[in-house]
Design a protein around this motif. Structure first.
Motif, mmCIF file in Angstrom:
data_model
loop_
_atom_site.group_PDB
_atom_site.id
_atom_site.type_symbol
_atom_site.label_atom_id
_atom_site.label_comp_id
_atom_site.label_asym_id
_atom_site.label_seq_id
_atom_site.Cartn_x
_atom_site.Cartn_y
_atom_site.Cartn_z
ATOM 1 N N ARG A 66 0.816 -1.227 0.000
ATOM 2 C CA ARG A 66 0.000 0.000 0.000
ATOM 3 C C ARG A 66 0.847 1.274 0.000
ATOM 4 O O ARG A 66 0.463 2.299 0.578
ATOM 5 C CB ARG A 66 -0.959 0.000 1.206
ATOM 6 C CG ARG A 66 -1.933 -1.182 1.194
ATOM 7 C CD ARG A 66 -2.908 -1.120 2.334
ATOM 8 N NE ARG A 66 -3.809 -2.273 2.314
ATOM 9 C CZ ARG A 66 -4.963 -2.314 1.645
ATOM 10 N NH1 ARG A 66 -5.343 -1.255 0.957
ATOM 11 N NH2 ARG A 66 -5.719 -3.391 1.663
ATOM 12 N N GLU A 123 -0.988 4.229 -1.796
ATOM 13 C CA GLU A 123 -2.110 4.742 -1.004
ATOM 14 C C GLU A 123 -1.602 5.549 0.189
ATOM 15 O O GLU A 123 -2.186 6.573 0.558
ATOM 16 C CB GLU A 123 -2.984 3.577 -0.534
ATOM 17 C CG GLU A 123 -3.736 2.893 -1.682
ATOM 18 C CD GLU A 123 -4.330 1.564 -1.270
ATOM 19 O OE1 GLU A 123 -5.433 1.560 -0.707
ATOM 20 O OE2 GLU A 123 -3.687 0.519 -1.526
ATOM 21 N N GLN A 177 -8.207 2.867 -3.113
ATOM 22 C CA GLN A 177 -8.826 1.642 -2.632
ATOM 23 C C GLN A 177 -9.723 1.038 -3.700
ATOM 24 O O GLN A 177 -9.846 -0.188 -3.815
ATOM 25 C CB GLN A 177 -9.629 1.940 -1.356
ATOM 26 C CG GLN A 177 -10.345 0.735 -0.755
ATOM 27 C CD GLN A 177 -9.397 -0.334 -0.245
ATOM 28 O OE1 GLN A 177 -8.206 -0.077 -0.050
ATOM 29 N NE2 GLN A 177 -9.900 -1.540 -0.019
ATOM 30 N N ARG A 227 -7.708 -1.194 -5.878
ATOM 31 C CA ARG A 227 -7.308 -2.434 -5.217
ATOM 32 C C ARG A 227 -8.463 -3.428 -5.170
ATOM 33 O O ARG A 227 -8.275 -4.621 -5.445
ATOM 34 C CB ARG A 227 -6.797 -2.128 -3.801
ATOM 35 C CG ARG A 227 -6.220 -3.338 -3.082
ATOM 36 C CD ARG A 227 -5.569 -2.939 -1.771
ATOM 37 N NE ARG A 227 -4.461 -2.038 -1.980
ATOM 38 C CZ ARG A 227 -3.234 -2.429 -2.317
ATOM 39 N NH1 ARG A 227 -2.969 -3.723 -2.477
ATOM 40 N NH2 ARG A 227 -2.272 -1.540 -2.478
#
Length: 500
Positions: A241, A244, A437, A440
């Protein structure tokens, strides 16, 4: 499925524009023209007002004087008197530019008025634009949304535009600019093309495998294509991540017992008295947050209540909140007071991640296994200089500092910057990281479809294998915008600023 059906399938999925863009463009005559202030609000030397849509030429012909609209060449700046279309009152002497669609940001006819940035001037031009029929103020993100609908960019590039506007640090700017320029789209388009070819091969094998001569190793080719895509996809998802974190900011929580200097450390890092510092234990009872730009990386730093058993209801709630915030953090900073350290060598178990986490667990912390922990020994000015130096040499992984004298702060900041950089990665090199997100979730669903493909291939169910690959294509399409969903579009564009 006939050969013609296969061709139609390939044509539909191979188009470079969103599948629904034709609906938008064929109804272009009914599309309203939009306008907005695209530069920042408030007084400025120059402000830019953008207009996009089928009425742009009408707007230009009635608001600029001296020469007819036919003399305005696209992509050329003209200094013109801008006038009100009804009263013909001069509004400002400014620069006018015209971009003929589809060679514009939105894919439509676009005009830009570069006017003086006074409030009255801007208000006058916007008021004049509102007098035209079928011309209205733009909604948030509507210019970029039209660019997407007209095939000028995909959804990942549009999200890159929004991230670039909102970028507050250098690393965020680099990541957003790279995404806006198609770094994510390049990978996703490549996966999509390979899966599309694999589906076409499977469909041909299903329909014509027994009737026509096809390559004998066609199934093996399909397996090879899917294997490469799956490997690259899983590698892309296994990025810890980083993208992000960089987009949203690295969450850092300062924890420790009362009065060890947590609030002093927060104040020192943000260079202002964000938290109250007092010699009384339990002064901090709630979470205090501050945003920082740390060596170009965004950080959200949180000070928390001191960890201890207490009968005070309010302080107890503060400890509970501190533990919850610590569990959610990307990085924990455990602060220890220097004069409370045992000098008999028993400190070593606390100076690595496992030991420091064990200490925190004793307070009820349930931190993730991969969570980073930094150990800070504060108030080193209370120790003899030789003792502080000896401890620092014995435990190089910890940072020995004094918030009062600033001793050791530079070394601590260097360590902290390196950890944050590791958590975010370098946005300028290597494969572009996931930043949303939404990406993902859809790519994880794509990976599930590919796993299902291998399960079905093991039992030689080629028809269902083709179906799973088609579903995988749809998952990728939801990321790039090849598959339309009004709900997705609403969520993406609602956070854009007006004028973009």
């Amino acid at each position: 499925m006939s050969l013609m059906s296969v061709r139609r399938f390939l044509t539909a999925f191979s188009t470079t524009k969103p599948l629904f863009s034709c609906l938008y463009t064929t109804q272009n005559s009914t599309v309203e023209t939009i306008f907005a202030l695209s530069s920042g609000k408030g007084r400025a030397g120059v402000s830019v007002i953008r207009v996009s849509g089928p009425q742009v030429c009408t707007v230009l012909s009635q608001m600029i004087t001296k020469k007819p609209i036919s003399t305005i060449r696209p992509r050329t700046a003209y200094l013109r008197m801008i006038s009100h279309p009804v009263s013909h009152e001069p509004l400002d002497n400014g620069v006018v530019m015209y971009f003929k669609g589809p060679h514009s940001f939105t894919g439509e006819d676009v005009a830009e008025f570069h006017v003086h940035g006074g409030t009255a001037v801007i208000r006058g031009v916007l008021s004049a634009l509102s007098t035209f029929p079928r011309v209205r103020p733009a909604e948030a993100g509507e210019f970029t949304k039209r660019a997407f609908l007209n095939g000028k960019m995909d959804l990942t590039e549009a999200e890159g535009v929004a991230d670039l506007i909102q970028a507050e640090t250098e690393a965020q700017r680099k990541q957003a600019l790279r995404q806006m320029n198609g770094a994510l789209l390049t990978s996703y388009a490549n996966w999509r093309e390979r899966l599309l070819q694999a589906v076409a091969f499977l469909e041909a094998h299903i329909d014509f495998g027994e009737e026509e001569e096809l390559e004998p190793d066609i199934i093996e080719k399909v397996k090879g294509m899917v294997s490469v895509v799956e490997h690259e996809l899983l590698s892309h998802l296994n990025d810890h991540r980083k993208g992000e974190r960089l987009r949203n900011g690295v969450s850092i929580t300062i924890v420790g017992k009362p009065n060890v200097g947590k609030s002093s450390l927060l104040n020192f890092l943000c260079q202002r008295p964000a938290a109250i510092v007092s010699p009384l234990p339990g002064t901090t009872r709630d979470i205090i947050e501050t945003a920082l730009d740390l060596a170009g990386y965004p950080v959200l730093l949180s000070d928390t209540a001191g960890l201890r058993e207490t009968a005070d209801i309010v302080e107890s709630e503060g400890v509970r909140r501190a533990l919850r915030r610590a569990e959610e953090a990307d990085l924990l900073i455990l602060v220890i007071q220097a004069d409370e350290i045992p000098l008999d060598g028993k400190l070593s178990g606390l100076m690595d991640d496992a030991g420091s986490k064990a200490a925190l667990i004793s307070f009820g912390l349930n931190a993730p296994q991969n969570q980073k922990v930094m150990v800070i020994v504060n108030k080193c000015d209370l120790l003899p200089e030789e003792t502080a130096y000896s401890l620092a040499q014995s435990f190089p992984s910890a940072s020995f500092i004094s918030c009062t004298s600033a001793m050791g702060i530079d070394g601590f900041l260097e360590k902290l910057s390196n950890v944050v950089a590791e958590l975010c990665g370098n946005p300028s090199v290597g494969e572009a990281s996931l930043t949303q997100q939404r990406h993902r979730v859809n790519l994880e669903q794509c990976a599930q479809r590919l796993r299902r493909f291998w399960e079905l291939m093991a039992i030689d169910d080629v028809t269902l294998c083709a179906h799973e690959l088609q579903q995988a294509l749809i998952c990728i399409g939801k990321v790039t915008g090849k598959i339309r969903s009004e709900e997705i579009l609403d969520v993406i564009f609602r956070d854009f600023c007006i004028g973009k």
